[in-house]
Scaffold this motif. Structure first.
Motif, mmCIF file in Angstrom:
data_model
loop_
_atom_site.group_PDB
_atom_site.id
_atom_site.type_symbol
_atom_site.label_atom_id
_atom_site.label_comp_id
_atom_site.label_asym_id
_atom_site.label_seq_id
_atom_site.Cartn_x
_atom_site.Cartn_y
_atom_site.Cartn_z
ATOM 1 N N PHE A 1 125.825 49.100 9.326
ATOM 2 C CA PHE A 1 125.821 50.264 10.290
ATOM 3 C C PHE A 1 127.198 50.556 10.281
ATOM 4 O O PHE A 1 127.549 51.860 10.339
ATOM 5 C CB PHE A 1 125.410 49.675 11.492
ATOM 6 C CG PHE A 1 125.513 50.971 12.632
ATOM 7 C CD1 PHE A 1 124.773 51.987 12.392
ATOM 8 C CD2 PHE A 1 126.142 50.876 13.621
ATOM 9 C CE1 PHE A 1 124.536 53.068 13.292
ATOM 10 C CE2 PHE A 1 126.419 52.051 14.632
ATOM 11 C CZ PHE A 1 125.409 53.097 14.445
ATOM 12 N N ALA A 2 128.322 49.547 10.216
ATOM 13 C CA ALA A 2 129.905 50.217 10.360
ATOM 14 C C ALA A 2 130.303 50.790 9.287
ATOM 15 O O ALA A 2 130.938 51.809 9.179
ATOM 16 C CB ALA A 2 130.776 48.766 10.624
ATOM 17 N N ALA A 3 129.589 50.454 7.978
ATOM 18 C CA ALA A 3 129.856 50.917 6.600
ATOM 19 C C ALA A 3 129.491 52.345 6.643
ATOM 20 O O ALA A 3 130.052 53.501 6.098
ATOM 21 C CB ALA A 3 129.320 50.290 5.491
ATOM 22 N N SER A 4 128.356 52.796 7.465
ATOM 23 C CA SER A 4 127.853 54.181 7.361
ATOM 24 C C SER A 4 128.820 55.326 7.752
ATOM 25 O O SER A 4 128.506 56.251 7.471
ATOM 26 C CB SER A 4 126.692 54.265 8.288
ATOM 27 O OG SER A 4 126.948 53.879 9.702
ATOM 28 N N PHE A 5 129.740 54.704 8.388
ATOM 29 C CA PHE A 5 130.889 55.861 9.158
ATOM 30 C C PHE A 5 131.835 55.898 8.115
ATOM 31 O O PHE A 5 132.664 57.233 8.354
ATOM 32 C CB PHE A 5 131.367 55.030 10.352
ATOM 33 C CG PHE A 5 130.609 54.965 11.829
ATOM 34 C CD1 PHE A 5 130.382 56.117 12.549
ATOM 35 C CD2 PHE A 5 129.894 54.117 11.945
ATOM 36 C CE1 PHE A 5 129.599 56.042 13.683
ATOM 37 C CE2 PHE A 5 129.127 53.967 13.012
ATOM 38 C CZ PHE A 5 128.965 54.876 13.767
ATOM 39 N N LEU A 6 131.833 55.286 6.975
ATOM 40 C CA LEU A 6 132.809 55.470 5.947
ATOM 41 C C LEU A 6 132.047 56.047 4.655
ATOM 42 O O LEU A 6 132.929 56.463 3.790
ATOM 43 C CB LEU A 6 133.597 54.135 5.854
ATOM 44 C CG LEU A 6 134.463 53.785 6.789
ATOM 45 C CD1 LEU A 6 135.188 52.378 6.199
ATOM 46 C CD2 LEU A 6 135.545 54.689 6.945
ATOM 47 N N ASN B 1 121.314 58.106 9.556
ATOM 48 C CA ASN B 1 120.699 57.367 8.625
ATOM 49 C C ASN B 1 120.653 55.938 8.747
ATOM 50 O O ASN B 1 119.230 55.359 8.474
ATOM 51 C CB ASN B 1 121.157 57.930 7.383
ATOM 52 C CG ASN B 1 120.209 57.577 5.790
ATOM 53 O OD1 ASN B 1 119.256 57.232 6.161
ATOM 54 N ND2 ASN B 1 120.720 57.791 4.780
ATOM 55 N N SER B 2 121.692 55.295 8.568
ATOM 56 C CA SER B 2 121.617 53.864 8.863
ATOM 57 C C SER B 2 120.840 53.264 10.061
ATOM 58 O O SER B 2 120.251 52.304 9.845
ATOM 59 C CB SER B 2 123.048 53.393 8.888
ATOM 60 O OG SER B 2 123.299 52.144 8.807
ATOM 61 N N LEU B 3 121.115 53.967 11.268
ATOM 62 C CA LEU B 3 120.502 53.518 12.462
ATOM 63 C C LEU B 3 118.925 53.535 12.373
ATOM 64 O O LEU B 3 118.279 52.542 12.693
ATOM 65 C CB LEU B 3 120.991 54.237 13.585
ATOM 66 C CG LEU B 3 120.468 53.858 14.934
ATOM 67 C CD1 LEU B 3 120.782 52.363 15.327
ATOM 68 C CD2 LEU B 3 120.922 54.596 15.831
ATOM 69 N N ILE B 4 118.623 54.509 11.784
ATOM 70 C CA ILE B 4 117.239 55.041 11.496
ATOM 71 C C ILE B 4 116.471 53.686 10.373
ATOM 72 O O ILE B 4 115.360 53.462 10.622
ATOM 73 C CB ILE B 4 116.621 56.218 11.065
ATOM 74 C CG1 ILE B 4 117.025 57.188 12.324
ATOM 75 C CG2 ILE B 4 114.990 56.306 10.965
ATOM 76 C CD1 ILE B 4 116.887 58.632 11.881
ATOM 77 N N GLY B 5 117.377 53.669 9.527
ATOM 78 C CA GLY B 5 116.941 52.424 8.450
ATOM 79 C C GLY B 5 116.795 51.092 9.092
ATOM 80 O O GLY B 5 115.938 50.450 8.869
ATOM 81 N N ILE B 6 117.645 50.885 10.155
ATOM 82 C CA ILE B 6 117.627 49.503 10.728
ATOM 83 C C ILE B 6 116.379 49.409 11.680
ATOM 84 O O ILE B 6 115.507 48.408 11.436
ATOM 85 C CB ILE B 6 118.843 49.367 11.674
ATOM 86 C CG1 ILE B 6 120.000 49.138 10.777
ATOM 87 C CG2 ILE B 6 118.576 48.103 12.543
ATOM 88 C CD1 ILE B 6 121.210 49.251 11.804
ATOM 89 N N LEU B 7 115.939 50.643 12.240
ATOM 90 C CA LEU B 7 114.812 50.517 13.029
ATOM 91 C C LEU B 7 113.651 50.548 12.351
ATOM 92 O O LEU B 7 112.646 49.716 12.688
ATOM 93 C CB LEU B 7 114.825 51.875 13.826
ATOM 94 C CG LEU B 7 116.191 51.760 14.955
ATOM 95 C CD1 LEU B 7 115.830 53.474 15.772
ATOM 96 C CD2 LEU B 7 115.880 50.496 15.959
ATOM 97 N N ILE B 8 113.653 51.238 11.231
ATOM 98 C CA ILE B 8 112.255 51.527 10.416
ATOM 99 C C ILE B 8 112.182 50.064 9.606
ATOM 100 O O ILE B 8 111.004 49.637 9.477
ATOM 101 C CB ILE B 8 112.536 52.723 9.419
ATOM 102 C CG1 ILE B 8 112.230 53.934 10.354
ATOM 103 C CG2 ILE B 8 111.307 52.529 8.515
ATOM 104 C CD1 ILE B 8 112.379 55.230 9.474
ATOM 105 N N GLY B 9 113.183 49.711 9.106
ATOM 106 C CA GLY B 9 113.080 48.484 8.305
ATOM 107 C C GLY B 9 112.690 47.421 8.744
ATOM 108 O O GLY B 9 111.869 46.668 8.587
ATOM 109 N N GLY C 1 120.099 53.126 4.056
ATOM 110 C CA GLY C 1 119.437 54.256 4.901
ATOM 111 C C GLY C 1 117.926 54.068 4.864
ATOM 112 O O GLY C 1 117.361 53.324 4.150
ATOM 113 N N TRP C 2 117.298 55.015 5.961
ATOM 114 C CA TRP C 2 115.905 54.814 6.124
ATOM 115 C C TRP C 2 115.071 55.202 4.844
ATOM 116 O O TRP C 2 113.759 54.662 4.564
ATOM 117 C CB TRP C 2 115.440 55.603 7.163
ATOM 118 C CG TRP C 2 115.550 57.114 6.852
ATOM 119 C CD1 TRP C 2 116.450 57.845 7.158
ATOM 120 C CD2 TRP C 2 114.443 58.157 6.573
ATOM 121 N NE1 TRP C 2 116.247 59.242 7.113
ATOM 122 C CE2 TRP C 2 115.058 59.225 6.597
ATOM 123 C CE3 TRP C 2 113.179 57.641 6.051
ATOM 124 C CZ2 TRP C 2 114.140 60.423 6.068
ATOM 125 C CZ3 TRP C 2 112.394 58.814 5.618
ATOM 126 C CH2 TRP C 2 113.049 60.003 5.683
#
Length: 263
Positions: free
Chosen positions: A138-143, A151-159, A195-196
């Motif tokens: 998630f931290a990498a998603s900002f870079l 996209n990363s946060l939704i990926g965490i929730l869906i994954g 990503g999701w």
């Protein structure tokens, strides 16, 4: 081509050297041992491995796959992990160059190597890898502009959520525990890094490959459907396939189905 060869060579060597450390993690993490102390040693005779006996792949070949001191056989897993991580690092470097994408996906793929070999032997996925992996992804998603924090946060929730639903559904229908919590956290980590959109691909490919291999093993070993097969390695392979060939495989599949992304 010759001008970039030294960079490719360095990328492979760097990945193989890290692979040597990954072997330590694979051996010690399931035992809750430190991956730093004591230094690498033979588990049989406690002989401390010298630096010249710890050259990735090469030392294994020169020693004939045996400990220099007690001549105990050394598992082929050690050079295999070094070789696999070296090749993954090389391919990541070829695809992404020296970028943030290379750095974070290198960490991600190295974690997958550790998880795969631990899950194959012990059928566990250590939280000490997957949980920090979710945070790092998630931290990498900002870079990483191609990823983005939403996209990363939704990926965490869906994954994590998709496998959690499957696990509860299976347990409700069969009254037995099927998918472990480690797989759920692992897929959440994958969603964080990729990503999701990667999640449906990873689940589909992992399920397909896992089913084929599972059925094959049951036929060969003549065992029933209760044969326990770890799902983590299939998730890891699918995630790596998504990194390198995800778009191509999706387009190929859609072309077979007679459709296109816009249609």
């Amino acid at each position: 081509m010759l001008s970039v060869f030294p960079f490719y060579f360095f990328a492979f060597i760097f990945g193989a050297l890290v692979g040597s450390f990954l072997n330590v993690c694979i051996y010690r993490l399931p035992k809750d041992e430190s991956v730093v102390f004591p230094p690498s040693h033979c588990p049989k005779c406690d002989y401390r491995i010298r630096f010249y006996d710890n050259i990735p792949v090469v030392s294994y070949l020169l020693l004939g796959g045996k400990c220099r001191s007690c001549k105990t056989h050394i598992s082929l897993q050690y050079p295999a992990v070094e070789l696999i991580n070296g090749l993954l690092t090389l391919f990541l470097f070829i695809k992404f160059g020296i970028t943030w994408s290379f750095l974070f996906l290198f960490l991600f793929c190295s974690a997958l190597v550790v998880i795969t070999f631990i899950d194959l032997e012990h059928q566990i996925i250590p939280d000490v890898i997957s949980l920090p992996g979710i945070v790092i992804g998630f931290a990498a998603s900002f870079l990483l502009p191609w990823l983005g924090w939403k996209n990363s946060l939704i990926g965490i929730l869906i994954g994590g959520g998709s496998l959690l639903i499957v696990a509860y559904g299976y347990q409700f229908l069969t009254k037995k525990e099927g998918m472990g919590g480690g797989d759920i956290k692992l897929l959440a980590m994958m969603g964080a890094f990729l990503g999701w959109r990667s999640v449906p691909f990873i689940i589909f490919v992992a399920s397909l490959v896992g089913s084929i291999i599972g059925i094959t093993l049951m036929v060969v070993q003549k065992k029933d459907s209760k044969l326990a097969i770890p799902f983590g390695p299939f998730l890891a392979i699918s995630a790596i396939l998504y990194i390198f060939f995800g778009k191509e495989i999706i387009w190929w599949y859609l072309s077979l189905a007679g459709s296109s992304p816009g249609g």
